[in-house]
Design an enzyme around this catalytic site. Structure first.
Site, short mmCIF file in Angstrom:
data_model
loop_
_atom_site.label_atom_id
_atom_site.label_comp_id
_atom_site.label_asym_id
_atom_site.label_seq_id
_atom_site.Cartn_x
_atom_site.Cartn_y
_atom_site.Cartn_z
CG ASP A 115 -0.29 0.13 2.52
OD1 ASP A 115 0.94 0.16 2.56
OD2 ASP A 115 -1.01 0.20 3.53
CG LEU A 174 -6.45 -6.10 0.90
CD1 LEU A 174 -7.47 -5.11 0.34
CD2 LEU A 174 -6.87 -7.54 0.62
CB CYS A 210 -22.87 -4.82 4.56
SG CYS A 210 -21.07 -4.67 4.60
CB CYS A 229 -24.92 -5.34 9.58
SG CYS A 229 -23.69 -5.16 10.90
CB CYS A 257 -17.02 5.50 13.99
SG CYS A 257 -15.75 6.76 13.69
CB CYS A 314 -16.86 -6.69 10.96
SG CYS A 314 -17.46 -7.46 9.43
#
Length: 383
Positions: free
Chosen positions: A142, A177, A196, A199, A206, A256
């Site tokens: 990245d 990744l 998702c 949800c 946050c 999650c």
């Protein structure tokens, strides 16, 4: 040169990727994520990237694989698991220690993943295809202008969840990744499908309301951005929400529901947490000088933020701790050479010891030569 390639190359690539420690591997055509560039340009136009100027400077290269390398035909998207053994939220109420994001508690993932990407690339070039097939490839983690998450979704590794990170049906939200761009024409996999549903756990988790809407992130409000990328004093409105997070934030990932399928046993051993980074003492962190910082965080991705940012972050955690025992170490930083450290120390001391703050202000405010630090002295909340 033959026009085709070995017919089983895609399956062999995936088998080799698994052998090298990758938990996920998929293939996408280079043009398989056409909307990613459009969304990137909109995000940048809205200014939601904050101080990350490099994203704007290289936006055209980031917008599509061909923008970075016109010759690319296929993308091999890869994911390496860093699923944690312990709950990343378990230290939320322990104000005397700092919380470091799971991904940064072990070895630097850039080094680990790039090494394995290069190994896969060497195998592909020397063993898998054969010298009669002329092709080229490039490997990316990245640090390059690559849209890893949309490409990973296009390659079937998962989907970009409402927290904007990749979600996998088997690895949850815990995938690093990487990507290999190649001039080979490879058969693409079926793209990931958004699962998702209704949800919104990540949105509600946050602490600083960094999601203006599902699937959209305002980096300027994100704790990961604020504690890692943001260079100056952290805006006052976010300090209480940061709590004891001193590097990054796992909250939206950790809640999650798909994480229940991720197995910590499958995580790469290189990412096993170092004991000293699991729950470092705030008192020790605010006492760090440059040499001490480099020693503690050697070999860690944390080293790139430098001592001043780390001490700034630790001072915010100290101010949120409610522990007056930290006031002595905080006060010692009121004369620090770095304005970002001095200013944050002012705020932290105002929350820990009102009497000490008043005395220090009377002594120091008049001789302070930095406008930002003077603002902190003048607006500090003594309540």
């Amino acid at each position: 040169m033959p026009d085709d390639k070995p017919s089983d190359l895609e399956s062999r690539v995936k088998a080799k990727a698994a052998e090298l420690g990758f938990a996920a591997c998929g293939i996408a055509r280079a043009d398989a994520a056409p909307l990613a560039g459009e969304r990137l340009h909109q995000w940048l136009a809205e200014g939601r990237h904050g101080d990350m100027i490099w994203m704007e400077e290289r936006r055209d290269q980031r917008a599509s694989p061909a923008g970075l390398w016109p010759a690319v035909r296929s993308v091999i998207a890869l994911g390496m698991s860093y699923a944690p053994k312990d709950d990343p939220l378990r230290l939320a109420e322990q104000g005397e220690v700092g919380r470091i994001s799971v991904y940064a508690q072990g070895a630097d993932y850039h080094d680990v993943i790039k090494r394995q990407l290069k190994a896969l690339g060497r195998w592909l070039a020397s063993d898998a295809v054969g010298v009669e097939y002329l092709f080229d490839l490039k490997v990316f983690v990245d640090t390059a202008p690559v849209m890893e998450k949309p490409l990973a979704e296009a390659a079937g590794l998962g989907w970009q969840g409402k927290h904007t990170n990749l979600v996998s049906r088997t690895e949850g939200s815990w995938l690093f990744l990487g990507a290999i761009y190649t001039t080979l024409e490879l058969k693409g996999d079926t793209a990931g499908r958004d699962l998702c549903g209704s949800c919104d756990a990540c949105q509600r988790a946050c602490p600083t309301d960094a999601f203006p809407a599902p699937y959209r992130l305002d980096a300027r409000r994100c704790i990961s951005y604020l504690t890692i990328e943001h260079a100056g004093v952290i805006p006052e409105e976010f300090r209480a929400g940061i709590g004891n997070r001193i590097y990054g934030c796992d909250d939206c990932l950790a809640v999650c529901p798909w994480n229940k399928f991720a197995a910590a046993a499958n995580a790469n051993l290189a990412f096993a947490p170092r004991a000293e980074l699991v729950a470092p003492e705030i008192a020790d962190l605010i006492a760090l000088d440059d040499a001490g910082f480099r020693q503690v965080f050697a070999g860690s991705p944390i080293k790139r933020i430098g001592r001043d940012k780390m001490v700034r972050n630790a001072l915010i955690a100290a101010g949120n701790s409610g522990d007056p025992a930290l006031s002595e170490g905080v006060a010692a930083l009121l004369g620090d050479p770095a304005p970002v450290v001095r200013g944050t120390a002012v705020w932290a001391l105002s929350r820990l010891d009102a009497a000490r703050f008043a005395a220090e202000k009377a002594q120091r405010r008049g001789s302070e030569n930095d406008d930002g630090v003077r603002v902190e002295w003048d607006r500090a909340n003594l309540s």
